[in-house]
Design an enzyme around this catalytic site. Structure first.
Site, PDB file in Angstrom:
ATOM      1  N   THR A 247     -12.424  -0.218  -3.815  1.00  0.00           N
ATOM      2  CA  THR A 247     -12.668  -1.640  -3.541  1.00  0.00           C
ATOM      3  C   THR A 247     -13.576  -1.742  -2.315  1.00  0.00           C
ATOM      4  O   THR A 247     -13.967  -0.738  -1.724  1.00  0.00           O
ATOM      5  CB  THR A 247     -11.360  -2.400  -3.260  1.00  0.00           C
TER       6      THR A 247
ATOM      7  N   TYR B 297      -2.211  -0.517  10.423  1.00  0.00           N
ATOM      8  CA  TYR B 297      -2.255  -0.803   8.985  1.00  0.00           C
ATOM      9  C   TYR B 297      -0.958  -0.367   8.314  1.00  0.00           C
ATOM     10  O   TYR B 297      -0.367  -1.138   7.548  1.00  0.00           O
ATOM     11  CB  TYR B 297      -3.444  -0.082   8.353  1.00  0.00           C
TER      12      TYR B 297
ATOM     13  N   SER C  21       0.381   3.364   1.986  1.00  0.00           N
ATOM     14  CA  SER C  21       0.506   3.563   3.433  1.00  0.00           C
ATOM     15  C   SER C  21       1.706   2.845   4.016  1.00  0.00           C
ATOM     16  O   SER C  21       2.059   3.062   5.177  1.00  0.00           O
ATOM     17  CB  SER C  21      -0.775   3.105   4.143  1.00  0.00           C
TER      18      SER C  21
ATOM     19  N   SER D 276       0.850  -1.193   0.000  1.00  0.00           N
ATOM     20  CA  SER D 276       0.000   0.000   0.000  1.00  0.00           C
ATOM     21  C   SER D 276       0.881   1.236   0.000  1.00  0.00           C
ATOM     22  O   SER D 276       2.038   1.200   0.466  1.00  0.00           O
ATOM     23  CB  SER D 276      -0.891   0.018   1.253  1.00  0.00           C
TER      24      SER D 276
ATOM     25  N   LYS E  88       1.875  -2.841   6.356  1.00  0.00           N
ATOM     26  CA  LYS E  88       2.255  -2.688   4.957  1.00  0.00           C
ATOM     27  C   LYS E  88       3.721  -2.302   4.790  1.00  0.00           C
ATOM     28  O   LYS E  88       4.371  -2.726   3.822  1.00  0.00           O
ATOM     29  CB  LYS E  88       1.343  -1.659   4.277  1.00  0.00           C
TER      30      LYS E  88
END
Length: 258
Positions: free
Chosen positions: A188, A153, A142, A140, A157
């Protein structure tokens, strides 16, 4: 693209980037193994793959990557006898400030977003060495920069990116390439699952358009085509790369583009 007849595993193939990636590989002539927890959604992806290539050879495995890694690899080898490409796409998203989240959230994200990739890579590597295959991990944007109230998160990643680079070095002598893609905001289901209403989700996407210099959010197909590109022989001299697919978000110093 030299993917005809190649055996490709795509995790998280029941929706979003995974579904688009499975369809793109099927269209390119690969034999695609679709992995996901939702059997009904996997069948929808199967239909899309068949529409893209009526002759596509497909294998559906309803599985959870956090506990079924060995079954995924063994079932693939039993069916096709080889493995050429592993796409580690399955992942989850949760947010929250460090003052509010708990260790269970950290464990959930690291277990799904990183530990499952370790397990699948470890089990797939001997088969990929035989075929001089490759791995594409879905990370990501991120993983490349910090974000407010997204520590677990972002860390999961960032771990995927570093794992990609390290395993690229581990397997380079065996002619196995390992790369990752780093999508920005892609439309998504991952954000829908976190609980916003349809109106809130629309407003979320509108607001986040400003985070990307190209002035829009991305589509799953745009990430899928990059994954297929990295998996193909066209990129045979690329390994250990983290490729941003984020409308330029990674090159701006602020989160909001005027």
């Amino acid at each position: 693209m030299s993917l005809v007849g190649k055996v490709v595993i795509v995790t998280g193939a029941s929706s979003g980037i995974g579904a688009a990636t499975a369809e793109a590989f099927a269209k390119a002539g690969a034999k695609v193994v679709l992995i996901g927890r939702n059997e009904a959604n996997l069948k929808t992806t199967e239909a899309a793959c068949k529409a893209a290539n009526s002759k596509a050879e497909l294998l559906l495995i309803t599985a959870d990557v956090t506990v079924d890694a060995e079954r995924i690899i063994n079932t693939t080898i039993d069916r096709f006898g080889q493995l050429d490409v592993l796409v580690n796409n399955a992942g989850i998203f949760e947010g929250g400030n460090i003052l509010d989240i708990d260790v269970d959230q950290f464990d959930r994200l690291m277990n799904t977003n990183m530990r499952s990739i370790f397990l699948l890579t470890k089990l797939a590597a001997p088969h990929l060495i035989k075929t001089k295959g490759n791995i594409v991990n879905v990370s990501s944007a991120s993983g490349l920069r910090a974000n407010h109230a997204m520590s677990t998160y972002c860390c999961s990643k960032a771990a995927v990116d570093q794992f990609t680079r390290c395993i690229a070095l581990d397997l380079a002598s065996q002619n196995v390439r390992v790369n990752s893609v780093n999508p920005g905001i892609i439309v998504t289901d991952i954000f829908r699952y976190s609980g916003p209403s349809p109106a809130e989700l629309d407003e979320f996407y509108k607001r986040l358009k400003k985070m990307h210099p190209l002035g829009r959010v991305g589509e799953p197909k745009e990430v899928a085509l990059a994954i297929v590109f990295l998996a193909s022989d066209s990129t045979s001299f690329i390994t250990g790369a983290n490729l941003p697919i984020d409308g330029g978000r990674h090159v701006v110093s602020s989160l909001i583009v005027d």
